[in-house]
Motif scaffolding. Structure first.
Motif, PDB file in Angstrom:
ATOM      1  N   ILE A  61      24.746 -13.905   3.379  1.00 29.94           N
ATOM      2  CA  ILE A  61      23.777 -14.340   3.455  1.00 29.94           C
ATOM      3  C   ILE A  61      22.701 -13.466   3.856  1.00 29.94           C
ATOM      4  O   ILE A  61      22.778 -12.587   4.679  1.00 29.94           O
ATOM      5  CB  ILE A  61      23.622 -15.450   4.479  1.00 29.94           C
ATOM      6  CG1 ILE A  61      24.524 -16.549   3.986  1.00 29.94           C
ATOM      7  CG2 ILE A  61      22.120 -16.071   4.720  1.00 29.94           C
ATOM      8  CD1 ILE A  61      24.292 -17.225   2.831  1.00 29.94           C
ATOM      9  N   ASP A  62      21.471 -13.307   3.022  1.00 31.30           N
ATOM     10  CA  ASP A  62      20.546 -12.326   3.540  1.00 31.30           C
ATOM     11  C   ASP A  62      19.453 -13.067   4.447  1.00 31.30           C
ATOM     12  O   ASP A  62      19.279 -14.179   4.369  1.00 31.30           O
ATOM     13  CB  ASP A  62      19.695 -12.036   2.105  1.00 31.30           C
ATOM     14  CG  ASP A  62      18.663 -10.844   2.367  1.00 31.30           C
ATOM     15  OD1 ASP A  62      18.887  -9.879   3.110  1.00 31.30           O
ATOM     16  OD2 ASP A  62      17.399 -11.175   2.157  1.00 31.30           O
ATOM     17  N   THR A  63      18.939 -12.011   5.257  1.00 33.22           N
ATOM     18  CA  THR A  63      18.114 -12.619   6.423  1.00 33.22           C
ATOM     19  C   THR A  63      16.757 -11.857   6.448  1.00 33.22           C
ATOM     20  O   THR A  63      16.706 -10.901   6.802  1.00 33.22           O
ATOM     21  CB  THR A  63      18.862 -12.458   7.989  1.00 33.22           C
ATOM     22  OG1 THR A  63      20.212 -12.871   7.811  1.00 33.22           O
ATOM     23  CG2 THR A  63      18.122 -13.140   9.027  1.00 33.22           C
ATOM     24  N   MET A  66      14.286  -9.308   9.063  1.00 36.90           N
ATOM     25  CA  MET A  66      14.965  -8.790  10.106  1.00 36.90           C
ATOM     26  C   MET A  66      14.633  -7.254  10.129  1.00 36.90           C
ATOM     27  O   MET A  66      15.164  -6.618  11.145  1.00 36.90           O
ATOM     28  CB  MET A  66      16.570  -8.922   9.846  1.00 36.90           C
ATOM     29  CG  MET A  66      17.101 -10.078  10.279  1.00 36.90           C
ATOM     30  SD  MET A  66      16.849 -10.598  11.920  1.00 36.90           S
ATOM     31  CE  MET A  66      17.624  -9.554  12.777  1.00 36.90           C
ATOM     32  N   HIS A  67      13.961  -6.770   9.204  1.00 36.43           N
ATOM     33  CA  HIS A  67      13.083  -5.477   9.499  1.00 36.43           C
ATOM     34  C   HIS A  67      11.961  -5.658   9.985  1.00 36.43           C
ATOM     35  O   HIS A  67      11.290  -6.749   9.443  1.00 36.43           O
ATOM     36  CB  HIS A  67      13.404  -4.483   8.444  1.00 36.43           C
ATOM     37  CG  HIS A  67      12.924  -5.179   7.074  1.00 36.43           C
ATOM     38  ND1 HIS A  67      13.994  -5.426   5.871  1.00 36.43           N
ATOM     39  CD2 HIS A  67      12.065  -5.892   6.590  1.00 36.43           C
ATOM     40  CE1 HIS A  67      13.471  -6.145   4.962  1.00 36.43           C
ATOM     41  NE2 HIS A  67      12.244  -6.354   5.245  1.00 36.43           N
ATOM     42  N   LYS A  68      11.383  -4.985  10.838  1.00 31.64           N
ATOM     43  CA  LYS A  68      10.041  -4.995  11.196  1.00 31.64           C
ATOM     44  C   LYS A  68       9.100  -4.937  10.246  1.00 31.64           C
ATOM     45  O   LYS A  68       8.884  -4.067   9.179  1.00 31.64           O
ATOM     46  CB  LYS A  68       9.560  -3.971  12.296  1.00 31.64           C
ATOM     47  CG  LYS A  68       8.792  -4.613  13.320  1.00 31.64           C
ATOM     48  CD  LYS A  68       8.860  -3.430  14.394  1.00 31.64           C
ATOM     49  CE  LYS A  68       8.191  -4.182  15.568  1.00 31.64           C
ATOM     50  NZ  LYS A  68       8.262  -3.353  16.805  1.00 31.64           N
ATOM     51  N   PRO A 188      18.672 -11.434  -3.480  1.00 30.71           N
ATOM     52  CA  PRO A 188      18.164 -11.445  -1.877  1.00 30.71           C
ATOM     53  C   PRO A 188      17.061 -11.861  -1.202  1.00 30.71           C
ATOM     54  O   PRO A 188      16.795 -12.792  -0.196  1.00 30.71           O
ATOM     55  CB  PRO A 188      18.852 -10.039  -1.268  1.00 30.71           C
ATOM     56  CG  PRO A 188      18.590  -9.160  -2.515  1.00 30.71           C
ATOM     57  CD  PRO A 188      18.976 -10.087  -3.749  1.00 30.71           C
ATOM     58  N   GLU A 189      15.912 -11.515  -1.965  1.00 34.26           N
ATOM     59  CA  GLU A 189      14.573 -11.837  -1.639  1.00 34.26           C
ATOM     60  C   GLU A 189      13.983 -13.238  -2.204  1.00 34.26           C
ATOM     61  O   GLU A 189      12.856 -13.746  -1.867  1.00 34.26           O
ATOM     62  CB  GLU A 189      13.529 -10.618  -1.997  1.00 34.26           C
ATOM     63  CG  GLU A 189      14.130  -9.155  -1.844  1.00 34.26           C
ATOM     64  CD  GLU A 189      14.322  -8.868  -0.287  1.00 34.26           C
ATOM     65  OE1 GLU A 189      14.033  -9.763   0.487  1.00 34.26           O
ATOM     66  OE2 GLU A 189      14.643  -7.646  -0.367  1.00 34.26           O
ATOM     67  N   ARG A 190      14.727 -13.884  -2.841  1.00 34.98           N
ATOM     68  CA  ARG A 190      13.935 -14.916  -3.599  1.00 34.98           C
ATOM     69  C   ARG A 190      13.696 -15.997  -2.589  1.00 34.98           C
ATOM     70  O   ARG A 190      12.513 -16.610  -2.936  1.00 34.98           O
ATOM     71  CB  ARG A 190      15.247 -15.655  -4.674  1.00 34.98           C
ATOM     72  CG  ARG A 190      14.718 -16.425  -5.643  1.00 34.98           C
ATOM     73  CD  ARG A 190      15.965 -17.064  -6.540  1.00 34.98           C
ATOM     74  NE  ARG A 190      16.623 -15.928  -7.332  1.00 34.98           N
ATOM     75  CZ  ARG A 190      16.182 -15.566  -8.500  1.00 34.98           C
ATOM     76  NH1 ARG A 190      15.131 -16.342  -9.203  1.00 34.98           N
ATOM     77  NH2 ARG A 190      16.777 -14.502  -9.337  1.00 34.98           N
TER      78      ARG A 190
END
Ligand code: GDP
Ligand code: MG
Ligand code: K
Length: 299
Positions: A61-63, A66-68, A188-190
């Motif tokens: 699963i993409d989160t 989680m990067h600033k 992932p970004e959908r």
């Protein structure tokens, strides 16, 4: 299908950009991750890849968030990220063996501390360092967070990947095969893109349209000949009157929603974005979302 002893669960991979998350996924899933085009993702858990064997299914699963973020997307992003971390069975925190602890890591560890989900420290790119350099690195990270396991790998060369997968399986509960074995991934970004558009629509219309409006991102396409990402999305409302509000006088409202959402999407993807929005009236969409959830998505 619900075999005796079958294990399945959701695993989130987090880590700074370029630590090798995508390389790892491609390695595990065993083929270049393809974009599934026509299945709208309506859940907070966006699937990056599904790994299926006879005894287990691991759903990566993409989160998002989680990067600033490059500019402040606000508490909203944080909430999405934390909820995603809470809902999964296991988190893989991936670092680059070549680099020491950085500010991006501090940001992630802060979020890990806010959830109870077990976390593996995955040290990637061990092909680039001397084995003697691994121990000090492990010591450094061990003090920062009580990792359930610490596993060095090389995603690129395929070293120790099987060990990692076996350890992951140990942490999964018994469960069904949620997805058919041939289902590999979603973009992932959908989901986060859909939520960003929805947020702008709700905000700019001063919530004159109900929260139940949905946004389905139909296309995310990096054009070969430019650095622009094309995003096509539909805003789904339940009544004609709501469609009128979203579009606005001479299309002004929709244009404003699009401009603001585009800026956030550009910050999220780190590239120029061409955003195309439509509005569609669909009276029973909520029931259909419920059906999709029944397919195994958890919110
Ligand atoms: P992501 O941003 O975390 O998804 O990172 P990527 O998977 O896109 O990888 C970033 C870069 O690191 C790419 O150039 C990869 O080829 C490289 N890379 C990933 N894993 C390894 C590894 O195990 N060893 C080496 N030497 N390079 C790696
Ligand atoms: Mg990546
Ligand atoms: K990501």
């Amino acid at each position: 299908m619900n075999k005796e002893g079958y294990k399945s669960g959701f695993v989130s991979i987090v880590g700074r950009p370029n630590v090798g998350k995508s390389t790892f996924l491609n390695r595990v899933i065993g083929q270049k991750i393809a974009i599934m085009s026509d299945k709208p993702q309506t859940t907070r858990n966006k699937i990056q890849g599904v790994y299926t064997t006879d005894d287990a299914q691991i759903i990566f699963i993409d989160t998002p968030g989680m990067h600033k973020p490059k500019h402040k997307l606000g508490d909203f992003m944080m909430k999405v990220a934390l909820n995603a971390l809470r809902e999964v069975d296991l988190i893989l925190f991936m670092i680059n063996a070549e680099e020491g602890f950085g500010r991006g890591d501090a940001f992630i560890i802060e979020q890990l501390k806010a959830v109870n989900t077990p976390v593996f420290l995955v040290i990637n790119k061990i092909d680039k360092v001397h084995p003697d350099d691994l121990l000090p690195l492990i010591d450094q990270y061990k003090d920062l967070y009580p990792f359930a396991e610490i596993i060095p790998i090389s995603a690129l060369q395929g070293n120790n990947i099987e060990t990692l997968v076996e350890q992951i399986k140990k942490y999964l509960p018994e469960g069904p095969q949620y997805y058919p074995p041939d289902q590999i991934t979603d973009h992932p970004e959908r989901f986060i893109i859909a939520e960003l558009i929805r947020e702008k629509a709700l905000h700019l219309t001063r919530e004159e349209v109900p929260h139940s409006i949905a946004v389905v991102v139909e296309t995310i396409e990096r054009r070969e000949d430019s650095d622009t990402v094309y995003v096509g999305a539909v805003i789904i409302v339940e009544r004609d009157s709501q469609k009128g509000i979203i579009i606005g006088k001479q299309g002004r409202m929709l244009k404003e929603i699009g401009q603001r959402a585009r800026m956030d999407i550009e910050a999220l993807l780190g590239s120029k974005v061409f955003l195309e929005l439509w509005v569609k009236v669909q009276k029973d969409w909520r029931n259909r979302l419920a059906q999709l959830r029944d397919f195994g998505f958890r919110e």
